[in-house]
Design a protein around this motif. Structure first.
Motif: not given
Length: 262
Positions: A164-176, A191-205
């Motif tokens: 999963x590549x997590x991008x900033x958004x809210x725009x969609x990406x360019x082809x390049x 656009x929402x995979x990070x930092x959600x996954x890392x924060x869960x890891x910090x909490x031990x979830x």
């Protein structure tokens, strides 16, 4: 055997297309405040089958908070404080891998973070010591296998792998940008995979992603991406996502909490 009343609740964070969860027998709803602020929406408590569930709409209800302004720290902390130790993050994503077309379900196993400027850690400010967490495997493998088994049992077309590549958004990406991400090894983009996954890891979830491809990524089709295309894919694929959630609840509910906590 642990009774349903004593099981820890499973957290579900719903993204685009999953502002509410049909099938959830709601027992209560409450707005909470954490030391990191107010989460995106009230915590909706109930049952999915026999399993206690706490549902949180990532972008608010109605859907109004853009990906870069979600208070991820408050969202995860609110679920943690409510007793959640296993979280499913449901994400609408774009498909880069040729097999990951619209309405296809993906249960990724890795992530690359392209976001910037987001509040991405609990470990900042006046700390007693610098803290680093191991993030080699961002998604909990036990939870991933439960989702994979559920998707297989329900004959839902899915991929049990993916970066999963997590991008900033809210725009969609360019082809390049998508070409670069593909070179980096990304199979899907959101656009929402990070930092959600890392924060869960910090909490031990325990944290796992359940992705629904809603469009082919920029440059991967012969037309521009439209909201009509995205909405059609959500209509086609979200029923499968909900079936996976329903079938997997019993297994997710009995996972033992991880030892790390914050």
């Amino acid at each position: 055997m642990t009774s349903p009343e004593k099981m820890l609740p499973v957290g579900i964070i719903g993204g685009t297309g999953l502002t509410t969860l049909s099938g959830l027998q709601i027992s209560g709803e409450r707005q909470v405040r954490t030391s990191w602020g107010v989460p995106s929406a009230p915590l909706v408590e109930g049952r999915l089958g026999d399993q206690r569930v706490i549902f949180l709409a990532r972008h608010g209800n109605p859907h109004r908070i853009p990906p870069h302004q979600v208070n991820y720290r408050a969202n995860l902390r609110a679920l943690y404080d409510a007793g959640v130790r296993t979280v499913i993050g449901v994400n609408a994503v774009g498909g880069i891998h040729p097999d990951m077309g619209p309405a296809h379900v993906v249960i990724p196993d890795q992530i690359i973070d392209y976001t910037w400027g987001r509040d991405s850690t609990y470990f900042e400010g006046e700390l007693e010591s610098v803290t680093h967490i191991d993030f080699t495997w961002p998604y909990d493998e036990s939870a991933r296998q439960i989702l994979i088994d559920a998707a297989g049992a329900e004959n839902i077309p899915f991929s049990g792998f993916g970066v999963y590549g997590a991008t900033q958004g809210p725009r969609l990406e360019t082809a390049a940008e998508i070409i670069r991400m593909e070179r980096d090894g990304c199979d899907l983009v959101g656009m929402t995979g990070m930092p959600e996954a890392a924060l869960a890891a910090e909490l031990g979830m325990r944290y796992v992603c359940l992705g629904l491809v809603v469009n082919r990524a920029a440059g991967k089709s012969d037309h521009i991406i439209t909201m009509e295309e995205i909405e059609e894919a959500i209509d086609q694929g979200m029923s499968g996502v909900k079936r996976i959630l329903e079938v997997s609840m019993a297994g997710l509910g009995v996972l033992t909490p991880l030892s790390r906590s914050s």
